[in-house]
Design a protein around this motif. Sequence first.
Motif, PDB file in Angstrom:
ATOM      1  N   ASN A  95       0.697  -0.922   0.014  1.00 19.13           N
ATOM      2  CA  ASN A  95       0.005   0.112   0.020  1.00 19.13           C
ATOM      3  C   ASN A  95       1.120   1.184  -0.060  1.00 19.13           C
ATOM      4  OD1 ASN A  95      -2.479   1.524   0.227  1.00 19.13           O
ATOM      5  ND2 ASN A  95      -2.416   1.385   2.466  1.00 19.13           N
ATOM      6  N   ASN A  96       0.467   2.240  -0.935  1.00 16.63           N
ATOM      7  CA  ASN A  96       1.377   3.327  -1.008  1.00 16.63           C
ATOM      8  C   ASN A  96       2.621   3.248  -1.750  1.00 16.63           C
ATOM      9  OD1 ASN A  96      -0.490   5.288   0.462  1.00 16.63           O
ATOM     10  ND2 ASN A  96       0.322   4.242   2.382  1.00 16.63           N
ATOM     11  N   PHE A  97       2.770   2.101  -2.323  1.00 17.80           N
ATOM     12  CA  PHE A  97       4.115   2.165  -2.976  1.00 17.80           C
ATOM     13  C   PHE A  97       3.958   3.046  -4.209  1.00 17.80           C
ATOM     14  CE2 PHE A  97       7.190   0.202  -5.920  1.00 17.80           C
ATOM     15  CZ  PHE A  97       8.014  -0.471  -5.167  1.00 17.80           C
ATOM     16  N   GLN A  98       5.154   3.682  -4.729  1.00 20.29           N
ATOM     17  CA  GLN A  98       5.117   4.306  -5.976  1.00 20.29           C
ATOM     18  C   GLN A  98       5.752   3.217  -6.788  1.00 20.29           C
ATOM     19  OE1 GLN A  98       4.270   7.487  -6.881  1.00 20.29           O
ATOM     20  NE2 GLN A  98       3.578   8.156  -4.925  1.00 20.29           N
ATOM     21  N   LEU A  99       5.043   2.725  -8.074  1.00 18.43           N
ATOM     22  CA  LEU A  99       5.670   2.074  -9.013  1.00 18.43           C
ATOM     23  C   LEU A  99       6.128   2.998  -9.987  1.00 18.43           C
ATOM     24  CD1 LEU A  99       2.603  -0.120  -9.533  1.00 18.43           C
ATOM     25  CD2 LEU A  99       4.886  -1.114  -8.889  1.00 18.43           C
ATOM     26  N   THR A 100       7.647   3.071 -10.442  1.00 17.59           N
ATOM     27  CA  THR A 100       8.299   4.135 -11.195  1.00 17.59           C
ATOM     28  C   THR A 100       8.387   3.396 -12.485  1.00 17.59           C
ATOM     29  OG1 THR A 100       8.704   5.574  -9.238  1.00 17.59           O
ATOM     30  CG2 THR A 100       9.816   5.725 -11.423  1.00 17.59           C
ATOM     31  N   CYS A 101       8.284   3.873 -13.693  1.00 14.36           N
ATOM     32  CA  CYS A 101       8.610   3.397 -14.971  1.00 14.36           C
ATOM     33  C   CYS A 101       9.892   4.564 -15.399  1.00 14.36           C
ATOM     34  CB  CYS A 101       7.420   3.431 -15.752  1.00 14.36           C
ATOM     35  SG  CYS A 101       8.132   2.741 -17.297  1.00 14.36           S
ATOM     36  N   ILE A 102      10.816   4.002 -15.768  1.00 14.68           N
ATOM     37  CA  ILE A 102      12.134   4.662 -16.289  1.00 14.68           C
ATOM     38  C   ILE A 102      12.150   4.579 -17.844  1.00 14.68           C
ATOM     39  CG2 ILE A 102      14.579   5.113 -16.105  1.00 14.68           C
ATOM     40  CD1 ILE A 102      14.163   4.660 -13.208  1.00 14.68           C
ATOM     41  N   ALA A 103      12.231   5.466 -18.502  1.00 17.64           N
ATOM     42  CA  ALA A 103      12.661   5.267 -20.082  1.00 17.64           C
ATOM     43  C   ALA A 103      13.804   6.035 -20.207  1.00 17.64           C
ATOM     44  CB  ALA A 103      11.554   5.984 -20.849  1.00 17.64           C
ATOM     45  N   GLU A 104      14.919   5.538 -20.742  1.00 15.99           N
ATOM     46  CA  GLU A 104      16.182   5.788 -21.035  1.00 15.99           C
ATOM     47  C   GLU A 104      16.632   5.808 -22.260  1.00 15.99           C
ATOM     48  OE1 GLU A 104      18.925   4.711 -18.072  1.00 15.99           O
ATOM     49  OE2 GLU A 104      20.201   6.515 -18.216  1.00 15.99           O
ATOM     50  N   ASN A 105      17.461   6.661 -22.862  1.00 10.78           N
ATOM     51  CA  ASN A 105      18.350   6.450 -24.252  1.00 10.78           C
ATOM     52  C   ASN A 105      19.467   7.366 -23.912  1.00 10.78           C
ATOM     53  OD1 ASN A 105      17.551   9.141 -24.877  1.00 10.78           O
ATOM     54  ND2 ASN A 105      16.231   8.558 -26.589  1.00 10.78           N
ATOM     55  N   VAL A 106      20.327   7.528 -24.945  1.00  9.86           N
ATOM     56  CA  VAL A 106      21.659   8.121 -24.825  1.00  9.86           C
ATOM     57  C   VAL A 106      21.500   9.538 -24.331  1.00  9.86           C
ATOM     58  CG1 VAL A 106      21.894   8.776 -27.246  1.00  9.86           C
ATOM     59  CG2 VAL A 106      23.768   8.219 -25.778  1.00  9.86           C
ATOM     60  N   VAL A 107      20.109   9.913 -24.754  1.00  8.65           N
ATOM     61  CA  VAL A 107      20.134  11.599 -24.599  1.00  8.65           C
ATOM     62  C   VAL A 107      19.765  12.075 -23.108  1.00  8.65           C
ATOM     63  CG1 VAL A 107      18.812  13.736 -25.485  1.00  8.65           C
ATOM     64  CG2 VAL A 107      19.290  11.878 -26.981  1.00  8.65           C
ATOM     65  N   GLY A 108      18.919  10.895 -22.569  1.00  7.77           N
ATOM     66  CA  GLY A 108      18.646  11.120 -21.136  1.00  7.77           C
ATOM     67  C   GLY A 108      17.764  10.323 -20.534  1.00  7.77           C
TER      68      GLY A 108
END
Length: 500
Positions: A252-265
């Motif tokens: 409960n209250n967990f933040q599911l974080t999605c990260i997208a990353e390429n060479v630019v940032g």
Amino acid sequence: MDLWFHSIRICWWRVLFLMSVFQDYLSSMLDCPPTCSCSQTEIYCNKSDNGRFFPLLALQDTGSNGTSVDIAELFKNITSIHIENWTGLQTLRDVDMELYTGLQRLTIMNCNLRVIQARAFAQNPHIRYMRLEGVVFDCGCDIRWIQLWQQRGEAGLHTQQLYCKNGASKIRLHNMYIHNCDLPEISVSHSSVLVMEGDNVTVSCNGSGSPLPEVDWTVSGLHSINTHLSNVYWPNIHSINLTLFNISRDDNNFQLTCIAENVVGMTNSSIQLNVQFPPVILRLAEPEQRHDTCIEFTVRGYPHPKLRWFYMQKEILQNDYIRTDMDFYQDYLEGCLTFQNPTHINNGNYTLEASNPLGTVTKTVYGHFLMAPDMDEKVPSTPSDGDSGRPDEDTFGVSIAVGLAGFACVLLLVLFVLINKYGRRSKFGMKGPVAVISGEEDSASPLHHVNHGIITPCTLDAGPDAVVIGMTRIPVVENPQYFRHGHNCNKPTTRKSLDP
Ligand SMILES: *[C@@H]1O[C@H](CO)[C@@H](O)[C@H](O)[C@H]1NC(C)=O
Ligand SMILES: *[C@@H]1O[C@H](CO)[C@@H](O)[C@H](O)[C@H]1NC(C)=O
Ligand SMILES: *[C@@H]1O[C@H](CO)[C@@H](O)[C@H](O)[C@H]1NC(C)=O
Ligand SMILES: *[C@@H]1O[C@H](CO)[C@@H](O)[C@H](O)[C@H]1NC(C)=O
Ligand SMILES: *[C@@H]1O[C@H](CO)[C@@H](O)[C@H](O)[C@H]1NC(C)=O
Ligand SMILES: *[C@@H]1O[C@H](CO)[C@@H](O)[C@H](O)[C@H]1NC(C)=O
Ligand SMILES: *[C@@H]1O[C@H](CO)[C@@H](O)[C@H](O)[C@H]1NC(C)=O
Ligand SMILES: *[C@@H]1O[C@H](CO)[C@@H](O)[C@H](O)[C@H]1NC(C)=O
Ligand SMILES: *[C@@H]1O[C@H](CO)[C@@H](O)[C@H](O)[C@H]1NC(C)=O
Ligand SMILES: *[C@@H]1O[C@H](CO)[C@@H](O)[C@H](O)[C@H]1NC(C)=O
């Protein structure tokens, strides 16, 4: 030959360093690179060097006590690095900088630096100023992130002229345009999810852009079982479905974080996970005396449960004497049923009821506050015989009475003597006795006068069962021990001295 040997040497130091980080028993100490000067906070390299790698504090086996914790701190304490005329330094890699986590200033001058990897400063959150003088990059998507930093004014880069080389021509980095080279965009399927404990749920994240980003959900710290399913929609969408099974209340209250990353940032986006579950009473303690008296409780549930208290089948209504104080911490409710000056009347069973839409629980605790007052008094009186069963206060009262009477008596006598003696001096008649009295009143206790007086009860022939008040004897029902000892005769003794 020299260059080759030098590189080997640096490599060896690195190996040594890694070994000691992972093996605490290898005791070692950090050493400054040969063409630099180092202090606790700075690495300053202004001598020409043809080393190809970024200077790393090297390790020297000294057989002493260094631990990996100390080494991490040594690196962390470095706030400034200056590198000048290192002709072999062409690429700054992400691993080069990651140990210097406290770095604030970086200067690279007159080196042949052409590339700084996109993630190079991922572990250097404190970097404030970067001076890149005489650096000419290779134009391309790899250094687009520096262009973005410059545009955003990060690390003071906007105040410097940076260049990149596009084939034969050198252009300002500011004017570089690279096709299909941008920060990823990210979209997630929900902004928050509300589920029941034990449910399964799938959330989805799309990272899009070119270059095609890497996409991932961060799940460290997540309790529920989870799977990732990755799919690419060509040409530019990378999609990941995250499925959680049998969702735990601990998420409960967990933040599911999605990260997208390429060479630019890197870009990220989060989903708040809310897990509903029925209330539980984790703790209900017996009353405890604090500032006020408290029945401490810990209740957990989501949505936050409503609390009610019952005493003798009746709900307790909050008032000045009994009230609930509590704090919320995530899905925990912690607090006190607080009593102000509770007495034996409050003794009894207290029932806490916690309810939310998913359920109701109760728990009971026996509240024991004070004994009934009659019980309190019987305890000391039972062992003694009938006559001496009087409470303490009476004893004390008699002693005070005796003292005051004696004092009055003495005072009268003194006055009588003084008036007789000085009575005929008309003008200063009052001075003598006033002075005597005021002097006497400085002493701590009024009983003090008795001991300095002409007559004390002790000097009279007072038998063990009689006490003198004024000049008459009165019988004493008290324990005679109070009056036996000459010097203590006017001090009430404590009850303890009575006990055998
Ligand atoms: C390098 O720096 C030190 C101290 O900052 C200075 O004494 C020395 O002259 C410098 N060396 C060169 C070659 O500039
Ligand atoms: C190693 O460290 C311990 C305490 O951390 C110290 O007592 C001991 O003397 C040290 N040994 C050496 C050789 O420095
Ligand atoms: C790092 O710096 C802190 C304070 O700035 C100091 O207490 C500590 O001893 C330093 N550590 C090392 C290994 O130099
Ligand atoms: C760096 O190299 C340049 C030429 O390559 C030289 O003029 C300059 O003095 C050098 N600086 C230092 C500090 O060694
Ligand atoms: C991700 O992209 C796919 C394909 O374009 C689309 O069907 C889906 O709705 C997108 N999902 C999200 C969360 O944006
Ligand atoms: C969750 O998924 C598991 C495995 O697919 C399935 O066995 C279970 O019935 C599902 N639970 C719910 C509440 O849908
Ligand atoms: C991801 O989940 C969505 C629904 O949330 C579904 O439409 C899509 O097909 C799933 N993608 C994959 C690759 O399973
Ligand atoms: C779901 O998790 C609970 C504990 O969190 C466990 O007791 C239960 O057996 C699990 N159910 C399944 C189907 O795995
Ligand atoms: C998400 O991005 C923000 C800034 O865009 C950053 O501060 C934060 O640390 C990132 N979160 C994660 C988990 O990377
Ligand atoms: C309190 O509850 C206990 C059992 O829960 C019971 O034995 C006891 O008689 C109750 N006391 C009162 C005063 O109701």
